[in-house]
Enzyme design. Structure first.
Site, mmCIF file in Angstrom:
data_model
loop_
_atom_site.group_PDB
_atom_site.id
_atom_site.type_symbol
_atom_site.label_atom_id
_atom_site.label_comp_id
_atom_site.label_asym_id
_atom_site.label_seq_id
_atom_site.Cartn_x
_atom_site.Cartn_y
_atom_site.Cartn_z
ATOM 1 N N CYS A 392 15.836 -58.046 -34.075
ATOM 2 C CA CYS A 392 16.476 -57.901 -35.221
ATOM 3 C C CYS A 392 15.831 -57.029 -36.131
ATOM 4 O O CYS A 392 16.311 -56.643 -37.277
ATOM 5 C CB CYS A 392 16.280 -59.173 -35.913
ATOM 6 S SG CYS A 392 17.486 -60.620 -35.226
ATOM 7 N N LYS A 395 18.032 -53.811 -37.186
ATOM 8 C CA LYS A 395 19.175 -53.978 -38.046
ATOM 9 C C LYS A 395 18.892 -52.872 -39.067
ATOM 10 O O LYS A 395 17.819 -52.228 -39.704
ATOM 11 C CB LYS A 395 19.050 -55.394 -38.686
ATOM 12 C CG LYS A 395 19.711 -56.516 -37.992
ATOM 13 C CD LYS A 395 19.470 -57.847 -38.841
ATOM 14 C CE LYS A 395 20.418 -57.894 -39.958
ATOM 15 N NZ LYS A 395 21.849 -57.933 -39.532
ATOM 16 N N ASP A 424 28.338 -65.703 -46.643
ATOM 17 C CA ASP A 424 28.157 -66.745 -45.696
ATOM 18 C C ASP A 424 27.480 -66.391 -44.485
ATOM 19 O O ASP A 424 27.824 -65.048 -43.834
ATOM 20 C CB ASP A 424 29.552 -67.779 -45.429
ATOM 21 C CG ASP A 424 29.481 -68.507 -46.700
ATOM 22 O OD1 ASP A 424 28.434 -68.883 -47.434
ATOM 23 O OD2 ASP A 424 30.539 -68.865 -46.895
ATOM 24 N N ASP A 425 27.071 -67.187 -43.566
ATOM 25 C CA ASP A 425 26.512 -66.667 -42.027
ATOM 26 C C ASP A 425 27.696 -66.588 -41.043
ATOM 27 O O ASP A 425 27.353 -65.995 -39.960
ATOM 28 C CB ASP A 425 25.821 -67.723 -41.743
ATOM 29 C CG ASP A 425 24.366 -67.697 -42.382
ATOM 30 O OD1 ASP A 425 23.969 -66.634 -42.881
ATOM 31 O OD2 ASP A 425 23.828 -68.939 -42.521
#
Length: 735
Positions: A392, A395, A424-425
């Site tokens: 991650c 990113k 939102d996810d």
């Protein structure tokens, strides 16, 4: 495409002489951390010194133009084929004619000048300007073809008695002689012939005009242009073809930008070729208004290139700039039509004759040969000492991401309860009742370093699978990998890529509902797309039947053309056609076929990575049929066979060639270069479908109404093998 780490963008607008040479110089001595982008509406940039020779028939088009795509590929420069329509220096932003924007840290302008047709009533409607050269050359070739079929003698008139008009009318005279054609030629000028040139040069050129049968009208100002007639004070002159070579004007967006310009709209620059009002803007060539009002001559643009290249790199690095001092006198060599030329250095009687033309020819060819010489690619900036994170940690930063996505306006489809701007996810979709969810995923490394164009192609390529199954696009998720640059540059790349992708998704009424971005070694993008279709409306590969006709909606050769780009062997116009083909998309083909009221495709697929033969084999296996192809009918992109014969093929070719073992060759040699096109992987290829023979004409007509030039390429046949499908290739005429 792998990218060097960069922290500043230099955008060069226009492919004029100064920029073409400056790009070579910057490539030979690159500035660390500087990323170059060239913006031009054409892939070929004309060398003005050879234009009369092109018209006269002494040169081919390729010999007289710099291939900007090839130059950019060799110098590590991004190439954006677009026309600038607006410049905002305060925001450091360009607006392009495709609707996208391009931001910069440093800007250089070399957009030339165009003939001013607005000052004379009717000129814009009836005259043919010499620029842009691509349009002029097309109309000139059309005139020659028309003359070849006519028995009457046409009147051809050139307006403008400067060097350009005088050389042009003599070139026209020579071309007509070469073609065995006849016309009445006139040269009209508001003042004397060749103002500013020595008397000896003017006399020599006047003599050559008379010998060529050109009627010279001096001190004849054009007051009005009507269809077929010029008004010259109290006199008139009839014409059939009118060529305009007088007066120039600047692109209107230069003055509209607010940068200081002269009375004709050309950008004012100081002795460093820099705008006095904006230290980040430079200009050279005809579009620059240098102190002292230099004439608009290519010789100045060529000499400005060295100072421009030095000053651009120096400004970026904070070094001292170099003063450009225009030469007081320079060698002027005027083409006189029949491999003859007149030369001078601004004084004296000058020199003339065939030997002067040979001298000019050597100089011009030597200039153009520079752009075929190998160049070192731009080097990377010094590597960051800190290692790059994976997982991650790879990113893209939130700031760059939010700035890039904020301007996007995705199509708002009903039923999207949570999408791109809800934060939102995950996306939330309310799926239509009674519809099947048709879902597919494609992901591509970039084949060229132009995010907007690549974003369009990536979106269209992903949508293609939906169209091949007759599904209506509904929503999409993006996956993007950005090269490791300064976050400001990453944001620019992401914004352009997603702007291109959203333009195509919106055109398809497909809502972008979210996505994921990471840093990586190269630019790459893909889309997971969702489509909706009634169960009975879906097209499959399994619906083909023996006796049905095979139709291909787009020419082959995309993989070969892209391979030429990767190898630095691309030819600009061929690649332009390839990209235009890719950007056509398969939506229009699907709409055309779905609109057929009394029939539907038997089997359908899009031709992509496995090539035409690979995807046709899938149809045969799923439909339990064989197929017969007419190799002579297969449409190919321009230049494809020439590239194959030069050894240019995709790296996927060996794997795709395995399908050839399943083919019977009837009248086709094993080394036929067209076989390479049949197995060539296509990025954004067309549709291949089968349809009942009696409905093939209706399908072709429907495709033509949607702007597609589809081709009947073969037929499905009865399966005659127990285990494998067989493809028969015919090379001796229609099946």
């Amino acid at each position: 495409m792998r990218a060097s780490v960069a922290n500043q963008d230099l955008v060069m607008v226009g492919g004029g002489h100064s920029h073409a040479l400056a790009l070579r110089m910057l490539a030979m001595k690159p500035e660390p951390g500087l990323r170059l982008t060239l913006v031009s509406p054409d892939s070929l940039a004309a060398y003005s010194g050879m234009l009369p020779g092109l018209v006269a028939g002494h040169y081919r088009l390729e010999e007289t133009h710099v291939d900007l795509r090839r130059l950019c590929q060799a110098s590590g420069t991004r190439f954006v084929r677009a026309r600038v329509t607006a410049l905002d220096p305060a925001a450091r932003r360009l607006t392009l004619d495709d609707g996208s924007t391009l931001e910069y840290d440093w800007l250089s302008l070399d957009v030339g000048a165009t003939p001013d047709l607005e000052t004379v009533p009717g000129a814009a409607e009836h005259a043919v300007p010499v620029k842009p050269v691509s349009d002029f050359h097309r109309r000139w070739r059309a005139l020659l073809a028309d003359l070849d079929h006519r028995t009457d003698e046409l009147a051809i008139t050139v307006v403008g008695g400067g060097a350009g008009g005088t050389e042009m009318v003599l070139a026209v005279a020579r071309a007509l002689i070469e073609q065995g054609l006849a016309a009445r030629l006139s040269l009209v000028t508001a003042g004397d012939l060749l103002p500013g040139y020595p008397r000896g040069v003017r006399l020599r050129m006047a003599r050559r005009l008379a010998d060529a049968g050109v009627r010279l009208r001096t001190h004849a100002r054009v007051q009005r242009v009507d269809a077929g007639r010029l008004t010259l004070g109290d006199d008139t002159l009839d014409y059939d073809f009118l060529l305009w070579c007088t007066g120039v004007k600047a692109a209107p967006w230069l003055a509209a930008s607010g940068l200081p310009c002269d009375g004709s709209g050309f950008v004012r620059v100081n002795e460093h070729l820099r705008s006095p009002a904006d230290e980040r803007v430079f200009a050279a060539g005809d579009c620059a208004a240098f102190p002292g009002d230099l004439p608009k001559a290519g010789v100045y643009a060529v000499r400005q290139a060295r100072a421009l290249a030095h000053n651009l790199a120096a400004a970026v690095a904070g070094r001292r700039l170099r003063t450009y001092r225009p030469q007081k006198r320079f060698l002027s060599l005027l083409s006189a039509g029949d491999q003859d030329a007149v030369g001078s250095r601004g004084v004296g009687p000058g020199v003339a004759g065939p030997w002067v033309w040979r001298w000019k020819d050597r100089i011009d060819r030597r200039f153009m040969a520079r752009f075929d010489e190998p160049l070192p690619a731009m080097t990377a900036a010094p590597a960051d000492s800190a290692p790059y994170c994976a997982g991650c940690g790879a990113k893209v930063g939130a700031g760059a991401l939010s700035e890039a996505l904020a301007p996007l306006r995705p199509f708002a489809r009903e039923g999207v309860e949570a999408g791109l701007h809800q934060a939102d996810d995950a996306a939330v979709l309310n799926w239509p009742a009674g519809q099947r969810l048709v879902q597919t995923l494609d992901y591509l490394p970039a084949f060229l370093d132009e995010p907007y164009l690549f974003g369009r192609v990536a979106a269209l390529h992903s949508l293609s699978d939906l169209y091949a199954m007759n599904a209506t696009p509904h929503s999409a998720l993006a996956t993007v990998s950005l090269p490791r640059h300064h976050p400001r540059l990453q944001g620019r790349d992401l914004q352009r890529l997603m702007a291109g992708a959203v333009a195509e998704l919106n055109r398809a009424r497909c809502t972008l509902v979210g996505g994921h971005t990471i840093e990586g070694p190269e630019l790459a993008a893909g889309f997971t797309v969702n489509g909706a279709a009634a169960p009975t409306a879906l097209w499959h590969k399994s619906g083909g039947q023996a006796g049905q006709t095979l139709i291909l909606t787009r020419p082959l050769g995309i993989g070969i053309q892209l391979a030429s780009l990767m190898r630095g062997q691309a030819h600009g116009p061929w690649l332009d056609t390839t990209l235009d083909t890719m950007l056509a998309g398969n939506g229009p083909a699907r709409d055309a076929l779905a609109g057929l009221t009394d029939t539907r495709p038997g089997a359908c697929t899009d031709v992509t990575g496995f090539g035409l033969l690979g995807h046709l084999l899938e149809i045969c296996e799923q439909s339990a049929v064989d197929a017969r192809l007419d190799l002579d009918a297969i449409p190919l992109l321009p230049g494809t066979l020439a590239l194959v014969e030069a050894g240019v093929v995709s790296t996927l070719k060996p794997a795709n060639d395995q399908v050839l073992a399943r083919c019977e060759h009837r009248g086709v040699a094993e080394d036929d270069p067209r076989l390479a096109a049949l197995t060539d992987p296509q990025t954004g290829g067309g549709l291949l479908f089968s349809i009942d023979r009696e409905r093939a004409a209706a399908a072709l007509a429907a495709l033509r109404r949607h702007g597609l030039h589809a081709t009947q390429v073969g037929e499905l046949t009865v399966k005659n093998h127990k285990a494998f499908a067989t493809l028969t290739l015919h090379g001796d005429g229609p099946c």
